[in-house]
Design an enzyme around this catalytic site. Structure first.
Site, PDB file in Angstrom:
ATOM      1  N   LYS A 199       7.328  84.297 111.380  1.00  0.00           N
ATOM      2  CA  LYS A 199       7.372  83.009 110.679  1.00  0.00           C
ATOM      3  C   LYS A 199       6.051  82.823 109.952  1.00  0.00           C
ATOM      4  CE  LYS A 199       7.840  78.059 111.431  1.00  0.00           C
ATOM      5  NZ  LYS A 199       8.251  77.011 112.362  1.00  0.00           N
ATOM      6  N   GLU A 237       4.512  91.466 115.257  1.00  0.00           N
ATOM      7  CA  GLU A 237       5.014  90.193 115.798  1.00  0.00           C
ATOM      8  C   GLU A 237       6.409  90.382 116.389  1.00  0.00           C
ATOM      9  OE1 GLU A 237       4.338  87.215 116.453  1.00  0.00           O
ATOM     10  OE2 GLU A 237       2.452  86.730 115.474  1.00  0.00           O
ATOM     11  N   LYS A 252      11.310  84.174 108.451  1.00  0.00           N
ATOM     12  CA  LYS A 252      11.314  82.862 107.804  1.00  0.00           C
ATOM     13  C   LYS A 252      10.050  82.681 106.993  1.00  0.00           C
ATOM     14  CE  LYS A 252      11.113  78.065 109.027  1.00  0.00           C
ATOM     15  NZ  LYS A 252      10.695  77.176 110.042  1.00  0.00           N
TER      16      LYS A 252
HETATM   17  C1  PBG Z   1       9.304  73.661 113.362  1.00  0.00           C
HETATM   18  C2  PBG Z   1      10.059  74.157 112.189  1.00  0.00           C
HETATM   19  C3  PBG Z   1       9.731  74.076 110.821  1.00  0.00           C
HETATM   20  C4  PBG Z   1      10.840  74.602 110.131  1.00  0.00           C
HETATM   21  C5  PBG Z   1      11.753  75.006 111.097  1.00  0.00           C
HETATM   22  N1  PBG Z   1      11.254  74.739 112.358  1.00  0.00           N
HETATM   23  C6  PBG Z   1       8.579  73.478 110.151  1.00  0.00           C
HETATM   24  C7  PBG Z   1       7.264  74.142 110.170  1.00  0.00           C
HETATM   25  O1  PBG Z   1       7.047  75.165 110.807  1.00  0.00           O
HETATM   26  O2  PBG Z   1       6.378  73.596 109.543  1.00  0.00           O
HETATM   27  C8  PBG Z   1      10.982  74.692 108.646  1.00  0.00           C
HETATM   28  C9  PBG Z   1      12.389  74.777 108.150  1.00  0.00           C
HETATM   29  C10 PBG Z   1      12.556  74.565 106.690  1.00  0.00           C
HETATM   30  O3  PBG Z   1      11.594  74.417 105.914  1.00  0.00           O
HETATM   31  O4  PBG Z   1      13.712  74.519 106.290  1.00  0.00           O
HETATM   32  N2  PBG Z   1       8.127  74.302 113.630  1.00  0.00           N
END
Ligand code: PBG
Length: 326
Positions: A199, A237, A252
């Site tokens: 992520k 990771e 992501k």
């Molecule tokens: C929680 C989380 C986030 C997203 C999914 N889970 C926000 C972040 O990490 O700032 C983002 C999902 C999206 O932008 O559609 N940590």
């Protein structure tokens, strides 16, 4: 040019679909659903046209809408009634996600996946408890190890409410291992973990932070989410999460990281998920509103590209629209 070199032969109608390499099915898609404990009515999310926060009492109806399009899985995010330094509403038995999960699993056939993170629940908006001097001189913002137990408690509380899969998204080192152990100890060895394994610290999450009210009150997430410059690090990771027991590996955001999706697909044999995030959704909508892009076409092409790169499943705000279009 000889007559042999004519790839166009396979592009004729009737042949084209026979040789198509990649499919996009409603059952490959997961629809995010925002459940808000602070409201009695649906609240449209401005930066994400067509998306809404729904009250806990409205969660079942919202999920029925999703299921009616052929999409079978939802990813739940919660907006709690109150926040504190630790994010204690994240693991409350009567918390927003726990209540919604109980209702949805009792009343619908949907598969419930829950996001496991603390950023929507902490008053400072970070994804874990803070280091003592984080506000003054942040060298590292979140106390990694102090956060682990809270994540495990949150995941177990989601499983108790009926979640089939939990999706830890806080990028806390060791999170998958402690969550697996917590679930197993509580008798939930059948509950799967979809780890947000790679992520990135991405500006494409902007609209989500409006949607889920989880923007950091100070600083940013660069100390725990990945540097967009790094590709090899994603393999490390992901490997760590595999060793700790992750069942599904998520990358992501999606579109800006297709190379990472492809690499992970090649390197591991676990199912790979991609999260087509809020900013990817918002930018297509914004261009379509101006008449610059055909929304349905670019949405479908985006998801198809994620599948072509190697994703087995996609978490996307386009899930219902694309599924409904067939
Ligand atoms: C929680 C989380 C986030 C997203 C999914 N889970 C926000 C972040 O990490 O700032 C983002 C999902 C999206 O932008 O559609 N940590």
């Amino acid at each position: 040019m000889t007559n042999r070199d004519r790839p166009r032969r396979l592009r004729r109608d009737g042949v084209r679909s026979l040789v198509s390499e990649t499919g996009l099915e409603a059952t490959d898609l997961v629809a995010p659903v925002f459940v808000d404990a602070t409201t009695d009515e649906r609240i449209p999310i401005k930066s994400m046209p067509g998306q809404e926060r729904v009250p806990v009492d409205g969660a079942v109806d919202r999920v029925e809408e999703v299921v009616s399009t052929g999409v079978e899985a939802v990813m739940l995010f919660g907006i709690p009634e109150s926040k504190d330094a630790e994010g204690s509403r994240a693991w409350a038995q009567d918390g927003v996600v726990q209540r919604a999960t109980r209702a949805i699993t009792a009343e619908t056939d949907a598969t419930v996946i829950t996001d496991v993170c603390l950023c929507e629940y902490t008053d400072h908006g970070h994804c874990g408890v803070l280091e003592p001097d984080a506000r003054e001189a942040p060298t590292l913002t979140v106390d990694n190890d102090a956060t682990l137990d809270l994540l495990a408690r949150t995941a177990v509380s989601h499983a108790e409410a009926g979640a089939e899969m939990v999706a830890p998204s806080s990028m806390t080192d060791g999170m998958v291992g402690v969550i697996r152990e917590g679930l197993d100890d509580a008798g939930f060895d059948d509950v799967a973990i979809m780890s947000y394994a790679a992520k990135y610290e991405s500006a494409f999450y902007g609209p989500f932070r409006d949607a889920a009210d989880g923007a950091p009150a100070f600083g940013d997430r660069r100390h725990y989410q990945m540097d967009p410059a790094n590709g090899r690090e994603a393999l490390r990771e992901v490997r760590l999460d595999v060793e700790q027991g992750a069942d599904v590996l998520m990358i992501k955001p999606g579109l800006p990281y297709l190379d990472v999706v492809r690499e992970i697909r090649r390197e591991f044999d676990h199912p790979v998920a991609a999260y087509n995030v809020s900013g990817e959704y918002a930018m297509l909508h914004a261009a379509a509103e101006k008449g610059w892009l055909d929304l349905d076409a670019v949405a479908r092409e985006s998801l198809l590209s994620l599948k072509r790169a190697g994703a087995d499943l996609i978490v996307t705000y386009f899930a219902e629209d694309v599924a409904a279009d067939g």
